[in-house]
Design a protein around this motif. Structure first.
Motif, PDB file in Angstrom:
ATOM      1  N   ARG A 348      58.797  -4.985 -15.649  1.00 19.87           N
ATOM      2  CA  ARG A 348      58.430  -5.183 -17.049  1.00 19.87           C
ATOM      3  C   ARG A 348      59.662  -5.177 -17.937  1.00 19.87           C
ATOM      4  O   ARG A 348      59.732  -5.918 -18.924  1.00 19.87           O
ATOM      5  N   ALA A 371      52.249  -6.911 -25.840  1.00 20.03           N
ATOM      6  CA  ALA A 371      51.028  -7.710 -25.944  1.00 20.03           C
ATOM      7  C   ALA A 371      49.825  -6.919 -26.447  1.00 20.03           C
ATOM      8  O   ALA A 371      48.945  -7.484 -27.106  1.00 20.03           O
ATOM      9  N   ARG A 372      49.768  -5.613 -26.150  1.00 19.13           N
ATOM     10  CA  ARG A 372      48.540  -4.863 -26.435  1.00 19.13           C
ATOM     11  C   ARG A 372      48.853  -3.554 -27.155  1.00 19.13           C
ATOM     12  O   ARG A 372      49.909  -2.947 -26.957  1.00 19.13           O
ATOM     13  N   ARG A 398      40.599   2.356 -18.913  1.00 13.50           N
ATOM     14  CA  ARG A 398      41.858   2.475 -19.659  1.00 13.50           C
ATOM     15  C   ARG A 398      42.250   3.940 -19.764  1.00 13.50           C
ATOM     16  O   ARG A 398      41.416   4.835 -19.555  1.00 13.50           O
ATOM     17  N   VAL A 432      48.209  -3.157 -17.600  1.00 12.30           N
ATOM     18  CA  VAL A 432      48.815  -3.556 -18.875  1.00 12.30           C
ATOM     19  C   VAL A 432      49.320  -2.295 -19.544  1.00 12.30           C
ATOM     20  O   VAL A 432      48.602  -1.290 -19.604  1.00 12.30           O
ATOM     21  N   THR A 473      53.206  -4.863 -31.870  1.00 14.82           N
ATOM     22  CA  THR A 473      52.304  -5.857 -31.305  1.00 14.82           C
ATOM     23  C   THR A 473      52.484  -7.167 -32.078  1.00 14.82           C
ATOM     24  O   THR A 473      53.064  -7.190 -33.169  1.00 14.82           O
ATOM     25  N   ASP A 491      55.694  -8.659 -21.528  1.00  9.95           N
ATOM     26  CA  ASP A 491      54.321  -8.969 -21.106  1.00  9.95           C
ATOM     27  C   ASP A 491      54.022 -10.464 -21.139  1.00  9.95           C
ATOM     28  O   ASP A 491      52.874 -10.875 -21.317  1.00  9.95           O
ATOM     29  N   SER A 494      51.437 -11.628 -18.388  1.00 11.99           N
ATOM     30  CA  SER A 494      50.036 -11.301 -18.656  1.00 11.99           C
ATOM     31  C   SER A 494      49.459 -12.193 -19.748  1.00 11.99           C
ATOM     32  O   SER A 494      48.290 -12.588 -19.684  1.00 11.99           O
ATOM     33  N   ARG A 498      46.236 -15.233 -19.002  1.00 11.37           N
ATOM     34  CA  ARG A 498      44.894 -15.019 -19.549  1.00 11.37           C
ATOM     35  C   ARG A 498      43.999 -16.216 -19.243  1.00 11.37           C
ATOM     36  O   ARG A 498      44.448 -17.362 -19.246  1.00 11.37           O
TER      37      ARG A 498
END
Length: 646
Positions: A348, A371-372, A398, A432, A473, A491, A494, A498
């Motif tokens: 990462r 990303a999140r 999560r 993630v 973000t 990220d 990822s 999607r």
């Protein structure tokens, strides 16, 4: 009854497809002066009182029965202008909806006390500003000249605009607006969110001066927002900037509509009939004979289609200017980095990212885009990488904090003794990594360096030039004085993987938006994008070529018959209701139907037609919905034309 034009045609606020037309009512003598076209009224319909808008006063009615009188004149203020009424009808037809639903989006709720206040007198038109940064764009000064030319019959300019790296887009948009207003015409500009409204609001004051525009934003409150909206309606100002609903702002003598960052999902209206703001503005430009500008750092396939069909012209900086202002962009999977760091493709934060971050901190702030939000928003089996799911519902697991038990993202059920359904393994890994976990890891990796976070829980607008790590973000990146020294775009894999029609387009949009905040290469600006360097979106970022990527994306969608090369209707509801709607709809020739298939508690079907048959598709579905509502058959089916994602 009123002596002159005793019949009022009223759009009644009833969102049923078979009642989507004006109805005639008699105007009592006591309301003769106030019941003007555009006024709000209350009428009796089907045994109940409903709100409505008068769209016309006439001498007679085609209705053969007895007409009911208007129940009450809510306000004599003509809040529904003929231009907005025409636009609402066009939007309803485009999206297979009803005018009543569109007017709920277009006309704000009344605030009686505010309505009684007088609006300020119109301010004089500003002088035409200097071109500023538009001088560096191909066709930039020609666009400004066309906006300043208010001659009747002059062809309005239409442009797809990509300003390039390090561009002050609020200033450039403000100069478009000021040039339009200086020629005696009005302008409407729509941006994604309140932060962008604030930036453009400041730029407009700097370019045009005080009192010549209004900003429509929900944070202003009901009364203040309605007060500003009335200033536009009454002609006190000619320029309006705002978020989604500002596309319907009642600006007279409209000369320009513009949208910034049209790929942002905030422009997809979540309420029926689910119009996209870009399409609303393009319809408005067509109906009003106004100029249209679609601008963004990236370029959507829809914007590219406007260019390729000749409806709009591309306006962008010269390549020499792009190369001079762009930062240096590194990818992590090239041959040199693979030799230097064997984990470059899978890590990462590969060693290149660490080196660029350390180097950047010696010169200023470093942006880290993730990303999140959250801590670890998605978990997977540590052995086979199968996504970890809840035992009670289809939701994923999560982690909300370090050392905590995994919980379901949907029903919040804890899963302390989870086991993989595929291999039986009982250990989890992060699929993630979220914002807070990234902040925690960077804080340990860079002791003594301030780590600032900006995300959904707390968004920071601006920061100073002091060295720090700024973890944000997408869309929450603060602007910093002098630009970021470097940026890490994490990220990427990822985002690109999607299951979404727009995955690659959205990834490039997020990257370019962040990259535009970084200093130029001569100024020491560097970016590391952590994604496969062979992916077209990554290559487009390296070359800073949003137009080339959009052309490729549009060509691929045309081969697959996906929007915008084709028109698609998404139907959601009970399976039986969808089947009935499709049986009743007289679909155009060549329509392809997929489904209905069960999707959780509801079913979904897709109807696809060539782009030239889009109007016929919407009319067929609206007609079938009207038959079903007249019969009171089953439950309504949600009809969404060209959804933002599939």
């Amino acid at each position: 009854m009123a002596e002159d034009a005793p019949v009022a045609r009223v759009l009644v606020d009833i969102g049923l497809a078979h009642l989507d037309r004006p109805f005639d009512y008699l105007v009592p003598a006591s309301m003769a002066d106030g019941a003007v076209p555009g006024a709000r009224v209350r009428v009796r319909f089907a045994g109940a009182d409903h709100d409505g808008f008068i769209v016309e006063r006439t001498d007679s009615s085609e209705h053969t029965g007895r007409l009911s009188p208007l129940r009450r004149l809510v306000s004599p203020e003509p809040v529904l202008t003929p231009q907005v009424a025409q636009l609402a009808r066009a939007v309803a037809d485009r999206y297979a909806g009803t005018v009543a639903d569109v007017l709920r989006l277009a006309v704000p709720p009344r605030h009686a006390r505010t309505e009684k206040e007088p609006s300020p007198a119109p301010t004089p038109a500003p002088s035409r500003p200097a071109p500023g940064g538009w001088a560096d764009h191909r066709h930039g000064t020609a666009l400004l000249d066309a906006l300043a030319d208010a001659r009747a019959g002059a062809r309005p300019p239409r442009a797809v605009w990509n300003p390039g790296p390090a561009a002050a887009w609020p200033d450039l948009l403000a100069r478009l607006v000021a040039t339009t207003v200086s020629g005696g015409r009005g302008a409407v500009v729509v941006v994604p969110d309140a932060r962008d409204v604030a930036r453009l609001d400041t730029a407009l004051r700097d370019v045009m001066g005080e009192g010549r525009h209004i900003a429509l934003e929900a944070d202003a409150g009901l009364a203040e927002r309605y007060r500003r909206w009335l200033r536009a309606l009454r002609g006190s100002v000619r320029a309006v900037v705002g978020t989604r609903s500002a596309a319907f702002a009642p600006v007279a003598n409209l000369g320009l509509v513009a949208i910034w960052d049209d790929g942002d999902d905030l422009f997809a209206e979540p309420r029926a009939p689910y119009p996209h703001t870009r399409e609303v503005l393009l319809l408005r430009a067509h109906l009003a004979g106004a100029a249209a500008v679609v601008g963004a750092h990236a370029r959507t396939a829809e914007a590219q289609q406007l260019v390729e069909t000749g409806w709009a012209r591309a306006v962008e900086p010269e390549r020499s200017a792009v190369r001079a202002r762009a930062p240096q962009i590194h990818t992590v999977g090239d041959e040199y980095e693979q030799h230097r760091d064997q984990a470059a493709r899978s890590a990462r934060l590969p060693s290149l990212a660490w080196r660029v971050a350390r180097s950047g901190l010696q010169r200023g702030p470093v942006l880290v885009q993730v990303a999140r939000a959250g801590y670890v928003p998605a978990l997977a089996c540590a052995r086979c990488r199968t996504p970890a799911r809840c035992s009670r519902c289809p939701g994923g697991l999560r982690l909300s904090e370090h050392g905590g038990a995994p919980t379901c993202e949907r029903c919040s059920t804890p899963a302390p003794s989870w086991q993989c359904t595929e291999c039986g393994h009982g250990r989890l890994r992060a699929a993630v990594v979220g914002l807070r976990r990234t902040v925690e890891e960077l804080g340990r990796a860079f002791p003594g360096v301030q780590v600032w976070q900006s995300g959904a829980e707390a968004v920071t607008d601006t920061l100073g030039p002091e060295p720090r790590l700024v973890v944000a973000t997408h869309g929450a990146e603060p602007e910093v004085t002098g630009g970021y020294a470097s940026a890490l775009l994490l990220d990427g894999t990822s985002m690109l993987n999607r299951q979404s029609l727009r995955a690659a387009e959205e990834a490039l949009r997020r990257w370019l938006r962040a990259a535009a905040l970084v200093r130029s290469r001569p100024g020491g600006g560097e970016i590391v994008v952590v994604a496969d360097p062979g992916v077209p979106a990554v290559q487009a970022l390296v070359r800073w070529d949003p137009a080339g990527f959009a052309a490729r994306e549009l060509a691929e969608r045309a081969q697959l018959h996906f929007p915008p090369a084709a028109r698609v209707a998404q139907l959601r509801g009970a399976r039986g209701d969808i089947d009935e709607l499709l049986r009743l709809a007289e679909l155009p020739a060549g329509a392809q139907i997929a489904g209905p298939d069960q999707d959780g508690d509801t079913a979904q079907a897709l109807v696809r037609v060539p782009r030239s048959s889009g109007t016929s598709l919407a009319a067929a579905l609206r007609g079938a919905a009207g038959v079903r509502s007249a019969r009171r058959s089953g439950e309504p089916v949600r009809i969404q034309i060209d959804p933002a994602d599939l």
